[in-house]
Design an enzyme around this catalytic site. Structure first.
Site, PDB file in Angstrom:
ATOM      1  N   GLY A  44       5.396   5.214   4.249  1.00  0.00           N
ATOM      2  CA  GLY A  44       5.080   5.110   5.672  1.00  0.00           C
ATOM      3  C   GLY A  44       4.060   4.047   6.039  1.00  0.00           C
ATOM      4  O   GLY A  44       3.474   4.108   7.125  1.00  0.00           O
ATOM      5  N   LYS A  45       3.873   3.071   5.186  1.00  0.00           N
ATOM      6  CA  LYS A  45       2.888   2.018   5.471  1.00  0.00           C
ATOM      7  C   LYS A  45       3.290   1.196   6.699  1.00  0.00           C
ATOM      8  O   LYS A  45       2.475   0.969   7.598  1.00  0.00           O
ATOM      9  CB  LYS A  45       2.732   1.098   4.253  1.00  0.00           C
ATOM     10  CG  LYS A  45       2.264   1.800   2.991  1.00  0.00           C
ATOM     11  CD  LYS A  45       2.011   0.825   1.856  1.00  0.00           C
ATOM     12  CE  LYS A  45       3.269   0.113   1.417  1.00  0.00           C
ATOM     13  NZ  LYS A  45       4.264   1.027   0.807  1.00  0.00           N
ATOM     14  N   SER A  46       4.537   0.745   6.729  1.00  0.00           N
ATOM     15  CA  SER A  46       4.994  -0.097   7.838  1.00  0.00           C
ATOM     16  C   SER A  46       5.052   0.678   9.146  1.00  0.00           C
ATOM     17  O   SER A  46       4.722   0.155  10.214  1.00  0.00           O
ATOM     18  CB  SER A  46       6.372  -0.689   7.514  1.00  0.00           C
ATOM     19  OG  SER A  46       6.317  -1.508   6.369  1.00  0.00           O
TER      20      SER A  46
ATOM     21  N   GLY B 116       0.267   1.812  -1.265  1.00  0.00           N
ATOM     22  CA  GLY B 116       0.980   3.054  -1.549  1.00  0.00           C
ATOM     23  C   GLY B 116       2.404   2.749  -1.964  1.00  0.00           C
ATOM     24  O   GLY B 116       2.900   1.635  -1.771  1.00  0.00           O
ATOM     25  N   GLU B 117       3.080   3.747  -2.510  1.00  0.00           N
ATOM     26  CA  GLU B 117       4.439   3.534  -2.992  1.00  0.00           C
ATOM     27  C   GLU B 117       5.399   3.244  -1.845  1.00  0.00           C
ATOM     28  O   GLU B 117       5.130   3.562  -0.681  1.00  0.00           O
ATOM     29  CB  GLU B 117       4.918   4.754  -3.778  1.00  0.00           C
ATOM     30  CG  GLU B 117       5.030   6.012  -2.942  1.00  0.00           C
ATOM     31  CD  GLU B 117       5.443   7.216  -3.783  1.00  0.00           C
ATOM     32  OE1 GLU B 117       6.571   7.691  -3.573  1.00  0.00           O
ATOM     33  OE2 GLU B 117       4.653   7.664  -4.627  1.00  0.00           O
TER      34      GLU B 117
ATOM     35  N   GLU C  21       9.081  -4.633   8.589  1.00  0.00           N
ATOM     36  CA  GLU C  21      10.291  -3.920   8.180  1.00  0.00           C
ATOM     37  C   GLU C  21      10.094  -2.422   8.366  1.00  0.00           C
ATOM     38  O   GLU C  21       9.207  -1.826   7.758  1.00  0.00           O
ATOM     39  CB  GLU C  21      10.621  -4.222   6.715  1.00  0.00           C
ATOM     40  CG  GLU C  21      11.879  -3.515   6.225  1.00  0.00           C
ATOM     41  CD  GLU C  21      12.121  -3.707   4.744  1.00  0.00           C
ATOM     42  OE1 GLU C  21      12.859  -2.890   4.165  1.00  0.00           O
ATOM     43  OE2 GLU C  21      11.558  -4.655   4.159  1.00  0.00           O
TER      44      GLU C  21
ATOM     45  N   ASP D 268       4.500  -5.826   3.713  1.00  0.00           N
ATOM     46  CA  ASP D 268       5.198  -5.814   2.423  1.00  0.00           C
ATOM     47  C   ASP D 268       4.501  -6.653   1.355  1.00  0.00           C
ATOM     48  O   ASP D 268       4.130  -6.141   0.308  1.00  0.00           O
ATOM     49  CB  ASP D 268       6.655  -6.262   2.574  1.00  0.00           C
ATOM     50  CG  ASP D 268       7.445  -5.992   1.300  1.00  0.00           C
ATOM     51  OD1 ASP D 268       7.355  -4.855   0.789  1.00  0.00           O
ATOM     52  OD2 ASP D 268       8.128  -6.899   0.824  1.00  0.00           O
TER      53      ASP D 268
END
EC number: 2.7.11.-
Length: 304
Positions: free
Chosen positions: A156-158, A151-152, A199, A175
């Site tokens: 909220g991936k991390s 996803g961009e 991160e 990342d």
């Protein structure tokens, strides 16, 4: 991808009998036992492969007349051979040393028996020479399923990965995801400098290993599922039944992909947990939840 001969020497603790061309690289993961070549047959000979001389080849040379052996070895080592490994700690014939020095060919020696040496080198090269790529995303192990979250930036991936770690799941990388193809499977791992690091915007970089323990981080994991985050769009027709099969191609291998719309109030970590368990269920069950509902509807219709 390529592996230097010096790296092979270090990784397998090989003894150097003759130093060869330092610039030469190993680029194929097959090996060759040169019995046919030493007998004078060179059709389909692959000099780019690692050449391994075992007890059989050594004994064959030992039984040759000296002049014949010199002639055969001279022709064999006239090819641009990557390197030659003598197994079982055997003593090389002096013709090999002489011709190898003349042609700048590596001659190495191993204490291992031939079959075990071939097996170890083949597996080693298959791993080191596997096709690789690097993708932006987060790789986590959720209930034993390797899930690549894409996803961009800033979606909220991390943060989702952090919540999953708190719930007992494990991080592989944040990342940057290094992916290699090995025997039809995709193995994801972390770049060395970011192993165990996550991160989180507003906090910075956190050391997951120190905060949550060694068991919270894995070195690598097979990628089975992709969860793609995107901002919720009211006009988008999202899959609600689980019948819209999407796949993402990575290094020529299709990986099942689920699109997860993100908006405030949705517990994405729980959704990923459910997706992992549901994926495992789909592998073990021959019937899907949609099939179960259809069967129930048919049963109700029959009763009516």
């Amino acid at each position: 991808m390529a592996v230097s001969v010096k790296r092979l020497i270090n990784d397998f603790d090989l003894e150097v009998l003759v130093e060869g061309n330092e610039d030469i690289k190993i680029e194929v993961n097959d090996v060759n036992r040169p019995g046919l070549q030493l007998a004078g047959f060179y059709n389909y000979f692959a000099p780019e492969r690692i050449q391994i001389i075992g007890k059989a080849e050594w004994s064959f040379l030992q039984d040759m007349q000296i002049e014949v052996r010199k002639k055969r070895v001279k022709k064999y080592l006239s090819f641009n051979i990557t390197c030659l490994i003598i197994s079982r700690d055997l003593e090389p014939h002096e013709e090999f040393i002489k011709e190898a020095r003349k042609n700048n060919i590596w001659v190495l020696r191993s204490k291992s028996v031939t079959t075990k040496l071939i097996s170890k080198i083949t597996l080693y090269l298959a791993d080191k020479l596997a096709p690789e790529t690097r993708l932006h995303g987060v790789l986590v192990d959720v209930s034993g399923i390797g899930i690549l979250i894409t996803g961009e930036s800033g979606i909220g991936k991390s943060e989702t990965a952090l919540e999953l770690i708190k719930r007992g799941h494990r991080l592989i990388t944040d990342d940057a995801v290094d992916i290699r193809e090995s025997d039809g499977t995709l193995i994801g791992s972390s770049p060395k400098i970011t192993i165990g690091m996550l991160e989180v915007r507003g906090i910075g970089i956190i050391d997951v290993t120190q905060l949550y323990g060694l068991s919270s981080v894995l070195e690598e994991k097979e990628i089975k599922l992709i969860m793609h985050f995107e901002h919720w769009k009211d006009d988008n027709d999202y899959d609600r039944l689980g019948i819209d099969n999407q796949y993402m191609d990575i290094l020529g291998i299709p990986v099942k992909k689920l699109t997860v719309p993100v908006r405030p109030g949705r517990n994405i970590a729980v959704i990923i947990e459910a997706a992992a368990v549901n994926y495992r269920y789909s592998l073990m069950s021959k019937i899907s939840p949609v099939d179960i509902i259809e069967n129930r509807m048919s049963a109700v219709s029959d009763e009516a």
